[in-house]
Design a protein around this motif. Structure first.
Motif, PDB file in Angstrom:
ATOM      1  N   ASP A 136     -12.441  -2.448   5.094  1.00 49.24           N
ATOM      2  CA  ASP A 136     -11.719  -2.217   3.843  1.00 49.24           C
ATOM      3  C   ASP A 136     -11.934  -3.401   2.914  1.00 49.24           C
ATOM      4  OD1 ASP A 136     -10.645   0.201   4.624  1.00 49.24           O
ATOM      5  OD2 ASP A 136      -8.855  -0.705   5.492  1.00 49.24           O
ATOM      6  N   PRO A 146       0.827  -1.212   0.000  1.00 55.23           N
ATOM      7  CA  PRO A 146       0.000   0.000   0.000  1.00 55.23           C
ATOM      8  C   PRO A 146       0.861   1.262   0.000  1.00 55.23           C
ATOM      9  CG  PRO A 146      -0.836  -1.584   1.585  1.00 55.23           C
ATOM     10  CD  PRO A 146       0.490  -2.121   1.114  1.00 55.23           C
ATOM     11  N   ASN A 147       0.328   2.287  -0.643  1.00 54.65           N
ATOM     12  CA  ASN A 147       0.949   3.619  -0.662  1.00 54.65           C
ATOM     13  C   ASN A 147       2.331   3.624  -1.305  1.00 54.65           C
ATOM     14  OD1 ASN A 147      -1.298   4.786   0.790  1.00 54.65           O
ATOM     15  ND2 ASN A 147      -0.449   3.820   2.630  1.00 54.65           N
ATOM     16  N   ASP A 188      -8.740  -0.294  -4.218  1.00 56.97           N
ATOM     17  CA  ASP A 188      -9.105  -0.476  -2.813  1.00 56.97           C
ATOM     18  C   ASP A 188     -10.267   0.444  -2.468  1.00 56.97           C
ATOM     19  OD1 ASP A 188      -7.623   2.028  -1.190  1.00 56.97           O
ATOM     20  OD2 ASP A 188      -6.519   1.372  -2.968  1.00 56.97           O
ATOM     21  N   LYS A 241      -5.494   3.716  -0.137  1.00 54.73           N
ATOM     22  CA  LYS A 241      -4.219   3.033   0.055  1.00 54.73           C
ATOM     23  C   LYS A 241      -3.368   3.003  -1.208  1.00 54.73           C
ATOM     24  CE  LYS A 241      -5.978  -0.015   3.708  1.00 54.73           C
ATOM     25  NZ  LYS A 241      -6.164  -1.426   4.137  1.00 54.73           N
TER      26      LYS A 241
END
Length: 927
Positions: free
Chosen positions: A322, A41-42, A218, A166
């Motif tokens: 999520d 993520p990210n 996401d 994310k």
């Protein structure tokens, strides 16, 4: 002989083994799932160019670029087109596609009922890396440009849904094999990830001519307690956290003896998910027909580990769920359903994908099936036995053995020599026949369907462009390519009476094995690199000239049942409503067919799971759902069979079915007591048939599920969020089937404590105030069903051998009073089989009770239907003070009525009001 041996092996395996997981991929074995799930993520950012933003009408568009934060000079930025649309009914649509793909990317074609209707979209703000837009209903969308994040706010300004928080958004750019960097022929080719141009699974190779083309996104649901939907799985209704297991998989597959409590793929794939909490209900519809995996993480799931962590740290995580959608191909195309009540979100989904059409009334009655009723004599004896034992039934079914050696649109002329006469004999008794037609076409010289398909190029092609050949029940088989309009038209024409001799308007169709099932294919289905028809376009050739099966797999069965419905409509020039049953399901299936939950087993766990499976399908648009009563495999002993009939009587599709190798299990083959209980369960269904029919009519008006989770009508009661062993029918009946072996009592939850809801046991009319869980004693005759106070339910107590014979029979109205001594209900009446109701030939009435009167008012003033049905009895439950007298008023006629008060359970019975259902009337009470 080869085909016979192969099929014998398949049958033996299906009888002796549970599902072999080795035949089906895990996420680690699915290249794109493994690849995308391992992304951090990210780390993979997308940036929206705010200077490129344009808002025109209901659409905002902008340019989006992908960036590589690692600074790898070999990886170029890629440009995408971002599109946000505001749609009527509180829905938004987000699309992301390559700006200039080297090949067109597939866009799912058939799931939407029509082009969604536009709302207005206003630009509120565009500054400081943020864009704010708003629709006409007051929902706002906040777009953060760098990195790209999209937040959807409810009318109160609270964030309800977040996309790409994310930064797991991915649209893998399409590539051509062996392309050099920057077009320099002397440069070294970019190193591609393993599996880019081909993957292996067991003995199968997938050639992947377009390379990797997966998409993912996401999605976050702040303040949600649970998420639901994404059928079809054998899991609980509220979806589990999958971070330590395989994600939920959506890939239509024929899974022999599927296992319980699993995220594995099954026959259906409907990619809609709802999130619910006390504050709101919202949803997302992932509009994609490729193989899809969905991860779920519930941050407040109440597990022991999370509870201990919160206790030790003295903190608690905010409520939030999520999810992440990952598909092998297509574009990012997601609808955001802003709710905010559960029914709002469910309706928003059916606004997009359509409602189930009003079914023919007989299809809501009881169906009797087996693989296989042997011949015409078997059908005749079956029919006589139902009459002899006084058990109502509307439909008999024929499985594959009725055909001439598995060649569809034919009859075995030894066993079914006189099909037209057989059908006529059933029709004379107001009964119907359903026959199976599967998508695999036997490759046999001289078989007209195979010859026509071969000569005209109607089959799906393999990766080399030749007719694809697989194995199914007939042995060597090929599969029609329904994406070609000419193929769908040809197939639909096979249902014309002149092309399918022996059939009539009273013969309906069962489409099985339409995932499609291919016994020798990868994962028992069609290879992904098979080729499907694509409309010709100038300048497109090679792989651009066709769609691969990977793009359309979950949609294939939808195209098949659409062609079936078209054929059944055409054979009567659109006069009669068809009935179709399908195993494969996708978004929009409800427009064409009913669904059953597939090849279950005669075990208690499979009876229990039928409830959450049908609940999940119902909120995903497919209200016409049921399971094989008794279980398809194995033999149900008397207790299990009884409980399954009792449960099936309160599910929309009510059919008994069993495997060819199982012991016969018609109701009269059990002991007399068991047969009597089964008969009573079926008779309960027939008594409520007009109630079911009215629910399905009202579904065509408002898109609401027929079978509903408790939280739909009690959204504030947290206890209801995880209850999936009971459910509501409309907003009137609560059903808690007995799905446990050997019990003498069950726990039932009666919702509505805060609102003072009263529930009435339908057997005794005993009033039970809503107070959460209570213990209901049960014996083998008891089906725990409760009518909600404040409702009126129509019944017909004169149960006959088939439902058409009950059309003009009288009604009993069950009036269950709420704490204010009021109640409301409705009733729909038409001819049960034609489309004449669309020419206003029907009756839709509202029934209401207050202490001074009971009123029956036909609300469709311009419509009419010449019914001879009437009211023979009114039962008012929960009445505290009996009126002194009652008078019926209908037109100019006034009639004094007889009443009886049963003080033990506060029930007033009005006998023989003799009010016609063909015109409005009122009963006035004097105290």
């Amino acid at each position: 002989m080869k085909a016979f041996v192969f099929l014998l092996v398949v049958i033996v395996i299906s009888n002796c083994l549970a599902v072999d997981r080795n035949n089906f991929k895990t996420c680690e074995q699915s290249g794109f799932c493994k690849r995308l799930r391992n992304l951090t993520p990210n780390k993979h950012f997308h940036i929206l160019n705010v200077d490129s933003l344009k808002v025109e009408g209901n659409v905002a568009t902008a340019e989006v670029s992908s960036v590589n934060p690692e600074g790898d000079t070999k990886t170029l930025q890629h440009l995408y087109v971002f599109k946000l649309s505001a749609l009527l009914d509180g829905t938004f649509r987000v699309e992301l596609d390559e700006e200039s793909p080297i090949y067109p990317r597939y866009r799912t074609q058939l799931a939407l009922v029509a082009e969604p209707k536009a709302d207005e979209l206003k630009l509120i703000e565009n500054k400081d890396n943020h864009v704010i837009l708003q629709n006409s209903q007051g929902h706002k969308v906040t777009i953060t440009a760098d990195p790209l994040k999209i937040e959807f706010l409810d009318k109160a300004g609270n964030v309800a849904v977040i996309l790409n928080e994310k930064s797991l958004l991915q649209v893998e750019p399409l590539k051509k094999k062996d392309v050099k960097v920057d077009g320099d022929e002397n440069a070294v080719a970019v190193e591609e990830p393993e599996g880019t141009w081909g993957e292996n699974f067991k003995s199968h190779h997938d050639s992947k001519p377009r390379g990797n083309e997966a998409v993912s996104l996401d999605v976050a649901f702040p303040d949600a307690d649970h998420v639901y939907g994404i059928p079809e799985h054998t899991d609980k209704f509220n979806l589990r956290t999958t971070t330590s297991s395989d994600p939920y998989r959506l890939y239509n597959l024929d899974v022999f003896e599927f296992e319980l409590d699993s995220t594995m793929a099954l026959y259906g794939s409907i990619p809609v998910m709802y999130a619910h909490g006390p504050d709101r209900t919202v949803g997302v519809f992932w509009h994609n027909s490729a193989e899809t995996w969905i991860d779920v993480e519930n941050h407040s799931d109440g597990t022991v580990v999370s509870s201990l962590v919160n206790l030790v740290t003295g903190s608690s995580k905010p409520k939030r769920v999520d999810a992440r959608f990952m598909s092998e191909s297509g574009i990012v195309d997601v609808f955001v359903l802003m709710g905010d009540k559960p029914g709002d979100a469910f309706r928003q989904y059916t606004t997009l994908t359509g409602v189930a059409p009003l079914p023919p009334k007989f299809s809501l009655a009881y169906h009797q099936c087996r693989w296989n009723y042997v011949d015409e004599e078997d059908i005749r004896t079956l029919d006589e036995n139902f009459d002899q034992y006084d058990i109502p039934v509307d439909v008999y079914w024929l499985d594959i053995e009725y055909t001439d050696r598995k060649k569809y649109f034919t009859w075995d002329l030894e066993k079914f020599r006189h099909p037209a006469e057989m059908v006529a004999n059933l029709t004379a008794k107001s009964r119907k026949l359903v026959v199976i037609i599967d998508p695999h076409i036997k490759r046999e010289a001289g078989y007209f369907l195979h010859e026509d398909a071969t000569d005209n190029g109607y089959y799906v092609k393999n990766k080399d462009g030749n007719d694809y050949e697989g194995w199914c029940w007939p042995g060597s088989s090929s599969y029609l390519d329904f994406f070609n309009p000419a193929v769908s038209k040809y197939y639909a024409d096979r249902y014309l009476f002149e092309n399918f001799p022996g059939t009539s308007k009273d013969v309906h169709i069962w489409n099985d094995m339409n995932e499609p099932s291919v016994f020798n294919g990868p994962e028992v289905t069609m290879p992904k690199d098979c080729q499907h028809y694509k409309p010709p376009q100038d300048g497109l050739e090679g792989i651009s000239a066709y769609w691969e099966h990977r793009h359309v797999h979950n949609e294939y069965g939808l195209w098949y049942i659409r062609a079936t419905q078209d054929g059944l409509l055409a054979r009567t020039d659109g006069r009669y409503r068809p009935f179709v049953l399908t195993r494969s399901t996708f978004a929009g299936t409800q427009r064409y067919a009913a669904v059953w939950t597939g090849d279950n087993m005669a075990e208690w766990g499979y009876l229990a799971v039928s409830v959450p499976m049908c609940l999940s399908l119902s909120v995903a648009g497919v209200s016409f759902c049921g399971s094989d009563v008794g279980g398809f495999f194995k033999y149900p002993e008397a207790e299990l069979m009884t409980r399954w009939y009792q449960a099936g009587a309160y599910q929309a599709f009510f059919r008994a079915h069993s495997h060819i190798e199982t012991k016969r299990r018609e109701p009269w083959l059990y002991d007399a007591q068991t047969m009597g209980l089964i008969r009573e369960a079926i008779r309960r269904r027939y008594a409520l048939l007009d109630f079911w029919y009215t629910l399905f009519y009202e579904h065509t008006l408002d898109g609401m599920p027929v079978m509903r989770p408790l939280f739909q009508h009690f959204p504030q009661e947290k206890e209801t969020y995880t209850i999936d062993n009971q459910y509501l029918l409309g907003d009137k009946l609560l059903v808690r089937p007995v799905v446990e072996q050997g019990v003498t009592s069950v726990q039932v939850y009666l919702p509505g404590r805060e609102s003072g809801t009263i529930w009435y046991d339908v057997d005794s009319y005993q009033a039970i105030p809503a107070n959460g869980f209570f213990t209901q004693n049960v014996n083998m005759a008891k089906i725990p069903v409760y009518q909600r106070g404040g409702t009126i339910v129509p019944r017909k107590e004169r149960v006959r051998r088939a439902s058409p014979l009950m059309a003009e029979d009288p009604y009993t109205l069950i009036v269950a009073l709420d704490s204010q001594n009021t109640a409301q209900g409705s009733l729909y009446i038409d001819d049960g089989e034609t489309y004449e109701y669309k020419q206003n030939k029907y009756i839709y009435a509202k029934v209401s009770y207050e202490s001074s009167s009971l009123t029956y008012k036909i609300v469709n003033d311009q419509a009419s239907y010449p019914t001879r049905s009437w009211v023979e009895r009114v039962v008012i439950a929960g009445i505290k003070t009996a009126p002194k007298s009652a008078k019926m008023v209908q037109g100019d006629k006034q009639t004094a009525l007889q009443m009886t008060l049963h003080k033990g359970n506060d029930v007033l019975v009005i006998r023989k009001p003799a009010a016609s259902m063909g015109q409005s009337w009122q009963i006035n009470f004097v105290y």
